[in-house]
Design a protein around this motif. Structure first.
Motif, mmCIF file in Angstrom:
data_model
loop_
_atom_site.group_PDB
_atom_site.id
_atom_site.type_symbol
_atom_site.label_atom_id
_atom_site.label_comp_id
_atom_site.label_asym_id
_atom_site.label_seq_id
_atom_site.Cartn_x
_atom_site.Cartn_y
_atom_site.Cartn_z
ATOM 1 N N VAL A 154 41.218 32.161 47.562
ATOM 2 C CA VAL A 154 40.286 33.213 47.143
ATOM 3 C C VAL A 154 40.918 34.068 46.054
ATOM 4 C CG1 VAL A 154 39.010 35.255 47.899
ATOM 5 C CG2 VAL A 154 39.120 33.235 49.374
ATOM 6 N N ALA A 155 42.192 34.414 46.227
ATOM 7 C CA ALA A 155 42.894 35.209 45.220
ATOM 8 C C ALA A 155 42.944 34.463 43.886
ATOM 9 C CB ALA A 155 44.298 35.542 45.698
ATOM 10 N N ALA A 156 43.182 33.172 43.942
ATOM 11 C CA ALA A 156 43.216 32.374 42.713
ATOM 12 C C ALA A 156 41.853 32.386 42.026
ATOM 13 C CB ALA A 156 43.646 30.947 43.033
ATOM 14 N N ASP A 157 40.782 32.244 42.800
ATOM 15 C CA ASP A 157 39.430 32.301 42.223
ATOM 16 C C ASP A 157 39.153 33.667 41.599
ATOM 17 O OD1 ASP A 157 38.788 29.696 42.879
ATOM 18 O OD2 ASP A 157 37.706 30.228 44.715
ATOM 19 N N LEU A 158 39.526 34.731 42.302
ATOM 20 C CA LEU A 158 39.288 36.089 41.794
ATOM 21 C C LEU A 158 40.075 36.364 40.519
ATOM 22 C CD1 LEU A 158 39.284 38.114 45.146
ATOM 23 C CD2 LEU A 158 37.317 37.647 43.669
ATOM 24 N N ALA A 159 41.274 35.788 40.425
ATOM 25 C CA ALA A 159 42.118 36.016 39.251
ATOM 26 C C ALA A 159 41.845 34.999 38.146
ATOM 27 C CB ALA A 159 43.586 35.962 39.656
ATOM 28 N N GLY A 160 41.071 33.974 38.463
ATOM 29 C CA GLY A 160 40.777 32.946 37.461
ATOM 30 C C GLY A 160 41.962 32.037 37.197
ATOM 31 N N MET A 161 42.717 31.719 38.244
ATOM 32 C CA MET A 161 43.914 30.894 38.114
ATOM 33 C C MET A 161 43.906 29.791 39.164
ATOM 34 S SD MET A 161 46.833 33.795 37.820
ATOM 35 C CE MET A 161 46.883 34.953 36.495
ATOM 36 N N HIS A 162 44.815 28.876 38.993
ATOM 37 C CA HIS A 162 45.008 27.808 39.976
ATOM 38 C C HIS A 162 45.940 28.339 41.068
ATOM 39 C CE1 HIS A 162 46.316 23.969 41.694
ATOM 40 N NE2 HIS A 162 45.186 23.481 41.185
ATOM 41 N N PRO A 163 45.723 27.963 42.339
ATOM 42 C CA PRO A 163 46.610 28.438 43.412
ATOM 43 C C PRO A 163 48.087 28.120 43.172
ATOM 44 C CG PRO A 163 44.654 27.442 44.360
ATOM 45 C CD PRO A 163 44.594 27.196 42.878
ATOM 46 N N GLN A 164 48.374 27.008 42.512
ATOM 47 C CA GLN A 164 49.773 26.667 42.235
ATOM 48 C C GLN A 164 50.413 27.687 41.290
ATOM 49 O OE1 GLN A 164 51.270 24.318 43.981
ATOM 50 N NE2 GLN A 164 53.200 24.893 43.052
ATOM 51 N N THR A 165 49.612 28.236 40.388
ATOM 52 C CA THR A 165 50.112 29.277 39.483
ATOM 53 C C THR A 165 50.515 30.512 40.281
ATOM 54 O OG1 THR A 165 48.636 28.451 37.755
ATOM 55 C CG2 THR A 165 49.552 30.644 37.440
ATOM 56 N N LEU A 166 49.715 30.875 41.281
ATOM 57 C CA LEU A 166 50.047 32.024 42.131
ATOM 58 C C LEU A 166 51.347 31.778 42.891
ATOM 59 C CD1 LEU A 166 47.083 32.637 41.386
ATOM 60 C CD2 LEU A 166 46.834 33.597 43.666
ATOM 61 N N ARG A 167 51.533 30.546 43.364
ATOM 62 C CA ARG A 167 52.785 30.212 44.060
ATOM 63 C C ARG A 167 53.978 30.355 43.118
ATOM 64 N NH1 ARG A 167 49.170 26.183 45.883
ATOM 65 N NH2 ARG A 167 48.633 26.490 48.074
ATOM 66 N N GLN A 168 53.812 29.906 41.877
ATOM 67 C CA GLN A 168 54.894 30.015 40.894
ATOM 68 C C GLN A 168 55.203 31.488 40.614
ATOM 69 O OE1 GLN A 168 54.082 28.305 37.060
ATOM 70 N NE2 GLN A 168 56.146 28.696 36.292
ATOM 71 N N TYR A 169 54.168 32.306 40.431
ATOM 72 C CA TYR A 169 54.373 33.729 40.178
ATOM 73 C C TYR A 169 55.072 34.399 41.367
ATOM 74 C CZ TYR A 169 51.260 33.396 36.102
ATOM 75 O OH TYR A 169 50.697 33.072 34.896
ATOM 76 N N ASP A 170 54.765 33.952 42.573
ATOM 77 C CA ASP A 170 55.437 34.475 43.768
ATOM 78 C C ASP A 170 56.920 34.098 43.729
ATOM 79 O OD1 ASP A 170 56.037 35.577 46.241
ATOM 80 O OD2 ASP A 170 54.975 34.044 47.393
ATOM 81 N N ARG A 171 57.239 32.842 43.407
ATOM 82 C CA ARG A 171 58.635 32.405 43.328
ATOM 83 C C ARG A 171 59.413 33.185 42.270
ATOM 84 N NH1 ARG A 171 56.257 27.366 44.218
ATOM 85 N NH2 ARG A 171 56.148 26.912 41.994
ATOM 86 N N LEU A 172 58.745 33.502 41.150
ATOM 87 C CA LEU A 172 59.394 34.235 40.062
ATOM 88 C C LEU A 172 59.479 35.738 40.338
ATOM 89 C CD1 LEU A 172 57.742 32.449 37.001
ATOM 90 C CD2 LEU A 172 60.094 32.185 37.829
ATOM 91 N N GLY A 173 58.769 36.200 41.364
ATOM 92 C CA GLY A 173 58.786 37.621 41.696
ATOM 93 C C GLY A 173 57.830 38.457 40.879
ATOM 94 N N LEU A 174 56.900 37.809 40.179
ATOM 95 C CA LEU A 174 55.921 38.568 39.401
ATOM 96 C C LEU A 174 54.904 39.251 40.304
ATOM 97 C CD1 LEU A 174 55.296 36.068 36.473
ATOM 98 C CD2 LEU A 174 56.486 38.257 36.365
ATOM 99 N N VAL A 175 54.452 38.538 41.320
ATOM 100 C CA VAL A 175 53.526 39.075 42.317
ATOM 101 C C VAL A 175 54.058 38.646 43.674
ATOM 102 C CG1 VAL A 175 51.178 39.042 43.214
ATOM 103 C CG2 VAL A 175 51.553 38.910 40.763
ATOM 104 N N SER A 176 54.268 39.612 44.557
ATOM 105 C CA SER A 176 54.812 39.316 45.886
ATOM 106 C C SER A 176 53.783 39.703 46.939
ATOM 107 C CB SER A 176 56.112 40.084 46.114
ATOM 108 O OG SER A 176 57.063 39.709 45.138
ATOM 109 N N PRO A 177 52.954 38.750 47.336
ATOM 110 C CA PRO A 177 51.925 39.069 48.333
ATOM 111 C C PRO A 177 52.534 39.277 49.721
ATOM 112 C CG PRO A 177 51.934 36.726 47.876
ATOM 113 C CD PRO A 177 52.915 37.352 46.926
#
Length: 146
Positions: A14-37
């Protein structure tokens, strides 16, 4: 019922849809520390409204402005630092206002005594014992003495 913007309520899809991104991109951003859900007990990611806004900012900086992920991380870190400093500044301003109010409240007044022109200290809002002689000098001291 009002849900706060910091409440972690969105699953990754749902977060990926709301942000207009692929879920894998969100996982990558989490690993990089850009967004920490937030994480559930089962380690599933839960995104808040603030996280979604941050994801949209990352996307804008990356796609529209051409900033790379390292640059985006630095921008986000600097924004967090500015927010923390702004908050601390507000705390200090509140403390200064409180101290000034206390000084005003505790200020002393000096008056010329009725006998021999002695200077007497009285509390603010009080009058000296007896009335000052006509033309007596009454001084106000803003600063409290310990």
């Amino acid at each position: 019922m009002h849900i706060s913007s910091s409440a972690a309520v969105y699953v990754i899809s749902v977060a990926a849809d709301l942000a207009g991104m692929h879920p894998q991109t969100l996982r990558q951003y989490d690993r990089l520390g850009l967004v920490s859900p937030e994480r559930t007990a089962g380690r599933g990611r839960r995104y808040s409204g603030k996280d979604i806004a941050k994801l949209r900012l990352i996307q804008q900086l990356s796609q529209d402005e051409g900033v790379n992920l390292v640059g985006i991380k630095k921008i986000i870190d600097l924004q967090n630092q500015v927010d923390a400093l702004r908050s601390r500044n507000e705390e200090l301003e509140d403390e200064v206002r409180a101290r000034r109010a206390a000084q005003e409240r505790d200020a002393r007044v000096f008056a010329a005594g009725t006998v021999g022109g002695d200077v007497v200290s009285i509390s603010r809002g009080r009058r000296p014992q007896g009335r000052p002689e006509p033309g007596a000098l009454v001084l106000y001291n803003r600063y409290r003495r310990s």
